[in-house]
Motif scaffolding. Structure first.
Motif, mmCIF file in Angstrom:
data_model
loop_
_atom_site.group_PDB
_atom_site.id
_atom_site.type_symbol
_atom_site.label_atom_id
_atom_site.label_comp_id
_atom_site.label_asym_id
_atom_site.label_seq_id
_atom_site.Cartn_x
_atom_site.Cartn_y
_atom_site.Cartn_z
ATOM 1 N N TYR A 105 -6.340 1.485 -3.688
ATOM 2 C CA TYR A 105 -5.407 2.541 -4.073
ATOM 3 C C TYR A 105 -4.275 2.650 -3.058
ATOM 4 O O TYR A 105 -4.499 2.598 -1.842
ATOM 5 N N ARG A 106 -3.065 2.789 -3.575
ATOM 6 C CA ARG A 106 -1.899 2.985 -2.716
ATOM 7 C C ARG A 106 -1.893 4.418 -2.183
ATOM 8 O O ARG A 106 -2.681 5.276 -2.602
ATOM 9 N N ASP B 146 0.135 6.727 -2.800
ATOM 10 C CA ASP B 146 0.431 7.721 -3.843
ATOM 11 C C ASP B 146 -0.674 7.824 -4.890
ATOM 12 O O ASP B 146 -0.528 8.532 -5.888
ATOM 13 N N GLY B 147 -1.785 7.121 -4.676
ATOM 14 C CA GLY B 147 -2.924 7.226 -5.570
ATOM 15 C C GLY B 147 -2.951 6.217 -6.698
ATOM 16 O O GLY B 147 -3.910 6.173 -7.468
ATOM 17 N N ARG B 148 -1.911 5.410 -6.819
ATOM 18 C CA ARG B 148 -1.889 4.412 -7.895
ATOM 19 C C ARG B 148 -2.812 3.241 -7.547
ATOM 20 O O ARG B 148 -2.750 2.703 -6.447
ATOM 21 N N PRO B 149 -3.635 2.808 -8.507
ATOM 22 C CA PRO B 149 -4.550 1.694 -8.234
ATOM 23 C C PRO B 149 -3.830 0.350 -8.323
ATOM 24 O O PRO B 149 -2.819 0.206 -9.001
ATOM 25 N N TYR B 150 -4.376 -0.631 -7.652
ATOM 26 C CA TYR B 150 -3.910 -2.012 -7.774
ATOM 27 C C TYR B 150 -5.092 -2.934 -7.530
ATOM 28 O O TYR B 150 -6.082 -2.545 -6.905
ATOM 29 N N SER C 110 -2.390 -7.497 -9.450
ATOM 30 C CA SER C 110 -2.381 -6.615 -10.622
ATOM 31 C C SER C 110 -1.592 -7.226 -11.774
ATOM 32 O O SER C 110 -2.012 -7.168 -12.938
ATOM 33 N N THR D 150 0.810 -1.234 0.000
ATOM 34 C CA THR D 150 0.000 0.000 0.000
ATOM 35 C C THR D 150 0.836 1.273 0.000
ATOM 36 O O THR D 150 0.331 2.346 -0.358
ATOM 37 N N ASP E 88 -1.715 -8.651 -3.911
ATOM 38 C CA ASP E 88 -1.787 -7.785 -5.085
ATOM 39 C C ASP E 88 -1.716 -8.659 -6.334
ATOM 40 O O ASP E 88 -0.689 -9.279 -6.616
#
Length: 430
Positions: free
Chosen positions: A94-95, A97-101, A128, A49, A126
């Motif tokens: 969402y991590r 930093d806002g990046r989705p996974y 992804s 995360t 994860d």
């Protein structure tokens, strides 16, 4: 002693959780505004995360949700938590930093000594990369199946592992009919062993091979394919697979063959065209020179053909030309040739035939034409010049001699065969 053992056991469990490759999260079971607070997150969860331990502890796990988080999955999760039942699902989180996974996780209730639920334990992963790989595979399949070209992928031993829809359309074989088999099942027998030896020698050197393959489809029909086979190698340059991409050229090949036939044979008479006839004449000449066998040719012309056209019209003249040509072809041997030399002139090739035998054949042709009746026109006849190739004579000289003999036949009464020899024999015929 029991408390010391419990302390040691708890320490080992904590180390195990922190070293786990899967993310582990422990939340309170308490509901409400500040409920389901995170009380433990292992190192794998923090890496996944991007949050620090001090940032995540005391927070609700909804901190990980975002615009693409599936609402239906979250509603099902909340219902399982309320019912105290096991939950399993996946969605987008969402991590920091806002990046989705894409997360796949399961939640189990943790019960105290009296059986009440005190916490919920969540194991997360994860996925992804797995989802991306699946999407890439699906996209790869869609791309391969979108092309009309056939695609075959085999292992290093040539065992088929994949074929696309284009392959199925071209060959007629379905995927289940070819998996585990070898592409040699498509061999037609039209290409010899040397062709395939050259192919394998090229592929085993790590090079692509391109060629025209004549395969045989499920319906037993020949399939002409423009095919490129490429070896795939691993990091050690060891061949692991072969990828074959081929285009069906059958329609084009058949059209070209039909076109060649049209170019080779005169559309009206069925005799060889002048161009194809000159080639046949040259081949017969070279064969005679190489084999020392005799060769004779004749030049035949329909008598008074201009009068037929003038009196009865060109359509009637065309019928006469077609009929005369059919008479000539039927009267000759299978290895002889009839060429429409020009207008109403036909050149005949008698391969392996000396002058005496050629004269018999020429007369048979002349008689066959004379014996035919044509509507309105009645009987038509031929004037023929005949000659045998002399030792060391050029082909052009032979044609010139036969042409002169032909004109003698015209001048001396028509409906006859004139022979070109050192001596000048009398005309044969009426």
């Amino acid at each position: 002693m029991k408390s010391i053992a419990s302390h040691i056991e708890a320490s080992v469990i904590a180390q195990a959780l922190d070293q786990s490759v899967n993310a582990v999260l422990l939340t309170e079971a308490h509901e409400g505004e500040g409920g389901h607070r995170i009380v433990y997150a292992n190192a794998a969860f923090l890496r996944m995360t991007g949050y620090g331990e001090e940032e995540i502890l005391g927070q609700n796990s909804r901190i990980l949700q975002g615009p693409d988080t599936c609402g239906e999955v979250i509603r099902r999760l909340r219902q399982c938590l309320a019912d105290g039942t096991f939950f399993q699902g996946s969605t987008i989180n969402y991590r920091k930093d806002g990046r989705p996974y894409v997360v796949e996780w399961s939640v189990s209730p943790v019960r105290g000594a009296s059986g009440e639920i005190t916490h919920f334990l969540s194991l997360q992963q994860d996925i992804s990369g797995l989802i991306a790989a699946q999407k890439a595979t699906q996209l790869f399949d869609r791309i391969l199946n979108a092309t009309d070209d056939g695609v075959v992928i085999t292992d290093s031993r040539g065992t088929i592992e994949f074929v696309n829809k284009g392959f199925e359309e071209i060959t007629g074989y379905g995927l289940t009919e070819v998996l585990g088999r070898n592409p040699s099942m498509l061999k037609s027998g039209e290409q010899n062993a040397d062709f395939y030896t050259e192919m394998w020698n090229t592929l085993k050197q790590g090079h692509s091979y391109k060629g025209t393959f004549v395969n045989r489809g499920k319906n037993d029909q020949l399939i002409y394919c423009d095919e490129t086979i490429t070896p795939l190698t691993d990091e050690n340059d060891t061949i692991t697979h072969y990828v074959s991409i081929f285009r069906d050229l059958t329609t084009r090949v058949l059209e070209e063959q039909m076109f060649r036939e049209m170019v080779r044979f005169d559309g009206l008479t069925g005799a060889l065209t002048r161009t194809a006839g000159e080639l046949a004449l040259e081949n017969a000449f070279m064969q005679s020179r190489g084999s020392k066998l005799p060769m004779s040719i004749a030049l035949a012309d329909i008598d008074h053909f201009k009068q037929v056209n003038d009196q009865w019209g060109h359509s009637t003249g065309d019928v006469v030309l077609k009929t005369v040509s059919g008479n000539l072809i039927a009267a000759l041997r299978a290895n002889d040739s009839v060429i429409r030399w020009g207008g109403d002139e036909f050149l005949l090739i008698f391969g392996g035939c000396d002058l005496s035998h050629a004269l018999l054949l020429a007369e048979r042709c002349r008689q066959a034409v004379a014996d035919s009746q044509h509507e309105n026109v009645g009987v038509v006849t031929l004037s023929i010049g005949l000659g045998e190739l002399r030792p060391d004579e050029a082909l052009a000289d032979l044609i010139e001699r036969v042409d002169q003999a032909f004109y003698r036949a015209k001048k001396t009464g028509r409906n006859q065969t004139q022979v070109s020899t050192a001596e000048e024999p009398p005309a044969v015929g009426i």
